[in-house]
Every structure is written in C-alpha cells, then in structure tokens.
Design a protein around this motif. Structure first.
Motif, PDB file in Angstrom:
ATOM      1  N   ARG A   1     -34.538  20.551 -13.230  1.00 13.84           N
ATOM      2  CA  ARG A   1     -33.136  20.950 -13.383  1.00 13.84           C
ATOM      3  C   ARG A   1     -32.613  20.418 -14.711  1.00 13.84           C
ATOM      4  O   ARG A   1     -33.196  19.535 -15.310  1.00 13.84           O
ATOM      5  CB  ARG A   1     -32.292  20.367 -12.247  1.00 13.84           C
ATOM      6  CG  ARG A   1     -32.680  20.860 -10.901  1.00 13.84           C
ATOM      7  CD  ARG A   1     -31.917  20.157  -9.808  1.00 13.84           C
ATOM      8  NE  ARG A   1     -32.300  18.752  -9.766  1.00 13.84           N
ATOM      9  CZ  ARG A   1     -31.585  17.799  -9.214  1.00 13.84           C
ATOM     10  NH1 ARG A   1     -30.433  18.072  -8.655  1.00 13.84           N
ATOM     11  NH2 ARG A   1     -31.987  16.551  -9.203  1.00 13.84           N
ATOM     12  N   LYS A   2     -31.488  20.967 -15.164  1.00 18.05           N
ATOM     13  CA  LYS A   2     -30.819  20.480 -16.367  1.00 18.05           C
ATOM     14  C   LYS A   2     -29.446  19.970 -15.980  1.00 18.05           C
ATOM     15  O   LYS A   2     -28.770  20.544 -15.141  1.00 18.05           O
ATOM     16  CB  LYS A   2     -30.662  21.599 -17.399  1.00 18.05           C
ATOM     17  CG  LYS A   2     -31.950  21.947 -18.111  1.00 18.05           C
ATOM     18  CD  LYS A   2     -31.724  23.036 -19.112  1.00 18.05           C
ATOM     19  CE  LYS A   2     -31.298  22.425 -20.406  1.00 18.05           C
ATOM     20  NZ  LYS A   2     -31.225  23.397 -21.491  1.00 18.05           N
ATOM     21  N   CYS A   3     -29.056  18.895 -16.617  1.00 20.60           N
ATOM     22  CA  CYS A   3     -27.734  18.330 -16.401  1.00 20.60           C
ATOM     23  C   CYS A   3     -26.693  19.317 -16.927  1.00 20.60           C
ATOM     24  O   CYS A   3     -26.806  19.816 -18.049  1.00 20.60           O
ATOM     25  CB  CYS A   3     -27.619  16.987 -17.117  1.00 20.60           C
ATOM     26  SG  CYS A   3     -25.991  16.224 -16.971  1.00 20.60           S
TER      27      CYS A   3
ATOM     28  N   GLY B   1     -35.389  14.628 -14.578  1.00 22.56           N
ATOM     29  CA  GLY B   1     -36.753  14.402 -14.132  1.00 22.56           C
ATOM     30  C   GLY B   1     -36.852  14.211 -12.627  1.00 22.56           C
ATOM     31  O   GLY B   1     -35.861  13.947 -11.944  1.00 22.56           O
ATOM     32  N   ALA B   2     -38.064  14.335 -12.128  1.00 19.79           N
ATOM     33  CA  ALA B   2     -38.291  14.180 -10.693  1.00 19.79           C
ATOM     34  C   ALA B   2     -37.996  12.767 -10.220  1.00 19.79           C
ATOM     35  O   ALA B   2     -37.662  12.549  -9.062  1.00 19.79           O
ATOM     36  CB  ALA B   2     -39.735  14.548 -10.365  1.00 19.79           C
ATOM     37  N   LYS B   3     -38.091  11.787 -11.097  1.00 17.05           N
ATOM     38  CA  LYS B   3     -37.879  10.388 -10.724  1.00 17.05           C
ATOM     39  C   LYS B   3     -36.462   9.903 -10.998  1.00 17.05           C
ATOM     40  O   LYS B   3     -36.173   8.729 -10.858  1.00 17.05           O
ATOM     41  CB  LYS B   3     -38.874   9.477 -11.469  1.00 17.05           C
ATOM     42  CG  LYS B   3     -40.309   9.769 -11.127  1.00 17.05           C
ATOM     43  CD  LYS B   3     -40.604   9.374  -9.707  1.00 17.05           C
ATOM     44  CE  LYS B   3     -42.063   9.613  -9.391  1.00 17.05           C
ATOM     45  NZ  LYS B   3     -42.397   9.224  -8.035  1.00 17.05           N
ATOM     46  N   ASP B   4     -35.567  10.797 -11.406  1.00 13.65           N
ATOM     47  CA  ASP B   4     -34.166  10.423 -11.639  1.00 13.65           C
ATOM     48  C   ASP B   4     -33.446  10.447 -10.295  1.00 13.65           C
ATOM     49  O   ASP B   4     -32.838  11.439  -9.904  1.00 13.65           O
ATOM     50  CB  ASP B   4     -33.512  11.383 -12.625  1.00 13.65           C
ATOM     51  CG  ASP B   4     -32.109  10.965 -13.028  1.00 13.65           C
ATOM     52  OD1 ASP B   4     -31.598   9.969 -12.479  1.00 13.65           O
ATOM     53  OD2 ASP B   4     -31.524  11.636 -13.899  1.00 13.65           O
ATOM     54  N   HIS B   5     -33.534   9.335  -9.556  1.00 16.19           N
ATOM     55  CA  HIS B   5     -32.963   9.277  -8.211  1.00 16.19           C
ATOM     56  C   HIS B   5     -31.457   9.076  -8.217  1.00 16.19           C
ATOM     57  O   HIS B   5     -30.834   9.124  -7.147  1.00 16.19           O
ATOM     58  CB  HIS B   5     -33.646   8.174  -7.411  1.00 16.19           C
ATOM     59  CG  HIS B   5     -35.111   8.410  -7.228  1.00 16.19           C
ATOM     60  ND1 HIS B   5     -35.611   9.468  -6.500  1.00 16.19           N
ATOM     61  CD2 HIS B   5     -36.194   7.760  -7.708  1.00 16.19           C
ATOM     62  CE1 HIS B   5     -36.922   9.438  -6.514  1.00 16.19           C
ATOM     63  NE2 HIS B   5     -37.309   8.406  -7.260  1.00 16.19           N
ATOM     64  N   ALA B   6     -30.865   8.863  -9.371  1.00 14.60           N
ATOM     65  CA  ALA B   6     -29.407   8.716  -9.458  1.00 14.60           C
ATOM     66  C   ALA B   6     -28.724  10.061  -9.711  1.00 14.60           C
ATOM     67  O   ALA B   6     -27.501  10.138  -9.692  1.00 14.60           O
ATOM     68  CB  ALA B   6     -29.042   7.737 -10.568  1.00 14.60           C
ATOM     69  N   SER B   7     -29.497  11.110  -9.936  1.00 12.33           N
ATOM     70  CA  SER B   7     -28.905  12.416 -10.221  1.00 12.33           C
ATOM     71  C   SER B   7     -28.386  13.055  -8.931  1.00 12.33           C
ATOM     72  O   SER B   7     -28.845  12.747  -7.836  1.00 12.33           O
ATOM     73  CB  SER B   7     -29.935  13.338 -10.873  1.00 12.33           C
ATOM     74  OG  SER B   7     -30.991  13.596  -9.974  1.00 12.33           O
TER      75      SER B   7
ATOM     76  N   CYS C   1     -26.983  14.308 -14.284  1.00 15.02           N
ATOM     77  CA  CYS C   1     -28.090  13.357 -14.400  1.00 15.02           C
ATOM     78  C   CYS C   1     -27.584  11.940 -14.162  1.00 15.02           C
ATOM     79  O   CYS C   1     -26.394  11.656 -14.238  1.00 15.02           O
ATOM     80  CB  CYS C   1     -28.769  13.469 -15.759  1.00 15.02           C
ATOM     81  SG  CYS C   1     -27.705  13.099 -17.160  1.00 15.02           S
ATOM     82  N   GLY C   2     -28.502  11.052 -13.868  1.00 16.11           N
ATOM     83  CA  GLY C   2     -28.163   9.660 -13.613  1.00 16.11           C
ATOM     84  C   GLY C   2     -27.560   8.968 -14.823  1.00 16.11           C
ATOM     85  O   GLY C   2     -26.782   8.028 -14.690  1.00 16.11           O
ATOM     86  N   PHE C   3     -27.912   9.445 -16.023  1.00 16.51           N
ATOM     87  CA  PHE C   3     -27.369   8.863 -17.255  1.00 16.51           C
ATOM     88  C   PHE C   3     -25.844   8.987 -17.282  1.00 16.51           C
ATOM     89  O   PHE C   3     -25.134   8.015 -17.566  1.00 16.51           O
ATOM     90  CB  PHE C   3     -28.000   9.557 -18.461  1.00 16.51           C
ATOM     91  CG  PHE C   3     -27.394   9.178 -19.778  1.00 16.51           C
ATOM     92  CD1 PHE C   3     -27.652   7.939 -20.346  1.00 16.51           C
ATOM     93  CD2 PHE C   3     -26.567  10.050 -20.455  1.00 16.51           C
ATOM     94  CE1 PHE C   3     -27.095   7.587 -21.563  1.00 16.51           C
ATOM     95  CE2 PHE C   3     -26.008   9.711 -21.671  1.00 16.51           C
ATOM     96  CZ  PHE C   3     -26.268   8.478 -22.228  1.00 16.51           C
TER      97      PHE C   3
END
Length: 100
Positions: A34-36, A44-50, A74-76
């Motif tokens: 996915r895109k923010c 990314g698949a490991k961005d668990h904060a998204s 996104c988590g960022f």
C-alpha cells in the motif's frame, strides 16, 4: 528405483516457481504494498503502526450511499503526531470536509 524417483522429485521441486492464481487461472502477486495517502511512501509489510480506514460518503440527508474513500497512513506520519492534520488535508482535498 525409489531413489531415482526421489531424485527426480527433488530436481522438479527446485525448478518450479511458486505463484498464486485466482479462480480464473490468472497469475496474481503474492503481496501488493500500500501507499501512504499523506506522503506517498510505500507501507511495508512490517510497518505495524500503519492504519487503513474507509470514510463513508453520505447524501444530502446524511444517509450513507455505499461509496467509500479509503485512506492509508504509514507509521511514520502517526509517530510524528501528524495523522490528524493529514486526514483533514486529505478530506478537504477530496471534498468530504470544508476547510477549517
């Protein structure tokens, strides 16, 4: 002879490529990133904060029409505390919300 069969199976298994197919038999990707919506960064698949959520559209009477606008953050953006502002900007840009 059993050893020959095992050898053939090992050779066959190392040369086959694994892929996913849909019901129509068409090859599809295993993972589509996915895109923010706010930054256009790949999530990314490991961005668990998204997070990803849908904003429902309503008619003049305030009744849900069945159409939705999907927002992915996104988590960022969330870790910097800018998610609220990003959602407001996206909603204003899509005409869902009036400018504050």
């Amino acid at each position: 002879q059993k050893e020959r069969e095992r050898e053939r199976e090992r050779e066959h298994s190392t040369h086959t490529q694994h892929s996913m197919q849909n019901e129509a038999g068409k090859k599809v990707d295993l993972y589509i990133p996915r895109k923010c919506s706010a930054t256009s960064r790949l999530i990314g698949a490991k961005d668990h904060a998204s997070v990803q959520f849908n904003i429902g559209q309503v008619n003049e009477d305030g009744v849900f029409t069945g159409a939705v606008d999907t927002v992915a953050l996104c988590g960022f953006i969330r870790s910097r505390g800018e998610a609220d502002d990003a959602v407001n900007r996206l909603a204003i840009g899509k005409g869902i919300m009036h400018d504050l």
